[in-house]
Scaffold this active site. Structure first.
Site, PDB file in Angstrom:
ATOM      1  N   SER A 129      52.716  51.323  22.887  1.00  0.00           N
ATOM      2  CA  SER A 129      52.526  52.614  22.221  1.00  0.00           C
ATOM      3  C   SER A 129      51.888  52.414  20.852  1.00  0.00           C
ATOM      4  O   SER A 129      51.358  53.358  20.271  1.00  0.00           O
ATOM      5  CB  SER A 129      53.869  53.339  22.071  1.00  0.00           C
ATOM      6  OG  SER A 129      54.838  52.493  21.501  1.00  0.00           O
ATOM      7  N   GLU A 132      61.374  56.200  31.960  1.00  0.00           N
ATOM      8  CA  GLU A 132      60.624  57.095  31.062  1.00  0.00           C
ATOM      9  C   GLU A 132      60.266  58.402  31.775  1.00  0.00           C
ATOM     10  O   GLU A 132      59.650  58.398  32.843  1.00  0.00           O
ATOM     11  CB  GLU A 132      59.355  56.395  30.549  1.00  0.00           C
ATOM     12  CG  GLU A 132      58.556  57.297  29.604  1.00  0.00           C
ATOM     13  CD  GLU A 132      57.474  56.597  28.796  1.00  0.00           C
ATOM     14  OE1 GLU A 132      57.388  55.361  28.862  1.00  0.00           O
ATOM     15  OE2 GLU A 132      56.723  57.310  28.104  1.00  0.00           O
TER      16      GLU A 132
HETATM   17  O1  KIV Z   1      55.239  51.253  24.550  1.00  0.00           O
HETATM   18  C1  KIV Z   1      56.317  51.824  24.351  1.00  0.00           C
HETATM   19  O2  KIV Z   1      56.633  52.263  23.243  1.00  0.00           O
HETATM   20  C2  KIV Z   1      57.233  51.964  25.472  1.00  0.00           C
HETATM   21  C3  KIV Z   1      58.459  52.793  25.250  1.00  0.00           C
HETATM   22  C4  KIV Z   1      58.113  54.211  25.371  1.00  0.00           C
HETATM   23  C5  KIV Z   1      59.562  52.404  26.156  1.00  0.00           C
HETATM   24  O3  KIV Z   1      56.978  51.465  26.523  1.00  0.00           O
END
Ligand code: KIV
Length: 282
Positions: A45, A182
């Site tokens: 993310s 998720e």
């Molecule tokens: O990349 C991320 O932040 C994630 C979380 C949402 C679990 O995979």
């Protein structure tokens, strides 16, 4: 002593809930570590919340390594999990081993996370067999955003919900120490949580998972223009930062900053000598 994957499994055995967060930099990692967050994920993310991409697809292994090193430096206790980016584990188990090895040796992570259910299980089995701790991730898997047709809740039909349960059970058999769920309806997440021996860590999966994870910039209010339904700002840092930057700019323009408190002085004698020297210049 750092939290271990055995400690994470222990939370479920004791039916003790725990809170996880993403982290991408040393300052945030230090704050979360000091607050007693036992698991920090250097999520891909970061592509969206730190690097400004539209989705997580462009994130590279080097991006994850760079930020994982910072988070490891900022923590004394939290287990640090590095998120393996798109196409760094899909080609073969050998590629997954190579990428996970770099996350642990060069990044300093104690575990890795891979997205996907049964399709990823072979790579995960190979990793866990050689001692690499793996966190699974099913439901909305953002690396498949183009196949899923957007960032949508998963498991809303009985067919898809049954597939999700099969995926989660397969990952558990492959040896994961926990699974992120998720954007899954909360009653489906509850059923998965009840069936699994390893902890489920929800994000957009309701209150019945064993633990929760959130993207740190969402809970800190860094991007107020976009607040996903599954999150809640516990602070308004973007507003506070905008206010601080504006006041700084105004004080610089008005010459009220820097003031005496931010300035350094020299003795009168030094000043006299400098002025003498200046007055003797041609
Ligand atoms: O990349 C991320 O932040 C994630 C979380 C949402 C679990 O995979």
């Amino acid at each position: 002593m750092r939290v271990t994957t055995a400690d994470i499994r222990g939370y479920k055995e004791r039916r003790e809930r725990f809170a996880c967060l993403t982290a991408y930099d040393v300052v945030t990692a230090r704050i979360a570590d000091e607050a007693g967050i036992p698991l920090l994920l250097v999520g891909d993310s970061l592509g969206m919340v730190v690097l400004g991409y539209e989705n997580t697809i462009p994130v590279t292994l080097n991006d994850i390594l760079h930020h994982t090193r910072a988070v490891v430096r900022g923590t004394a206790r939290a287990l640090v999990v590095a998120d393996m980016p798109f196409m760094t584990y899909h080609r073969s188990a050998a590629q997954a081993i190579e990428s996970a090895g770099r996350c642990m040796q060069e990044g300093g992570a104690q575990a890795v996370k891979l997205e996907g259910g049964r399709a990823t299980a072979d790579a995960i089995s190979r990793l866990t067999a050689i001692g690499v701790p793996v966190m699974g991730h099913v439901g909305l898997t953002p690396q498949s955003v183009h196949q899923l047709g957007g960032f949508k809740v998963q498991g809303k039909t009985s067919e898809r919900a049954k597939e999700l349960i099969r995926d989660a059970l397969t990952l558990q058999d492959a040896g994961v120490f926990s699974i992120v769920l998720e954007c899954v309806p909360s009653e489906i997440a509850r059923r998965i949580t009840e069936r699994l021996a390893v902890p489920t860590i929800g994000i957009g999966a309701g209150p019945h998972c064993d633990a929760e994870i959130q993207v740190v910039s969402d809970i800190l209010g860094w991007v107020p223009s976009f607040v996903p339904k599954h999150t809640k700002p516990y602070a308004h840092l973007a507003d506070a930062a905008r206010d601080a930057v504006t006041r700084y700019r105004d004080e610089v323009l008005a010459r009220s900053f820097p003031g005496a408190a931010q300035s350094f002085s020299v003795s009168e004698e030094v000043l006299r000598e400098v002025d003498d020297a200046l007055s003797n210049l041609p």
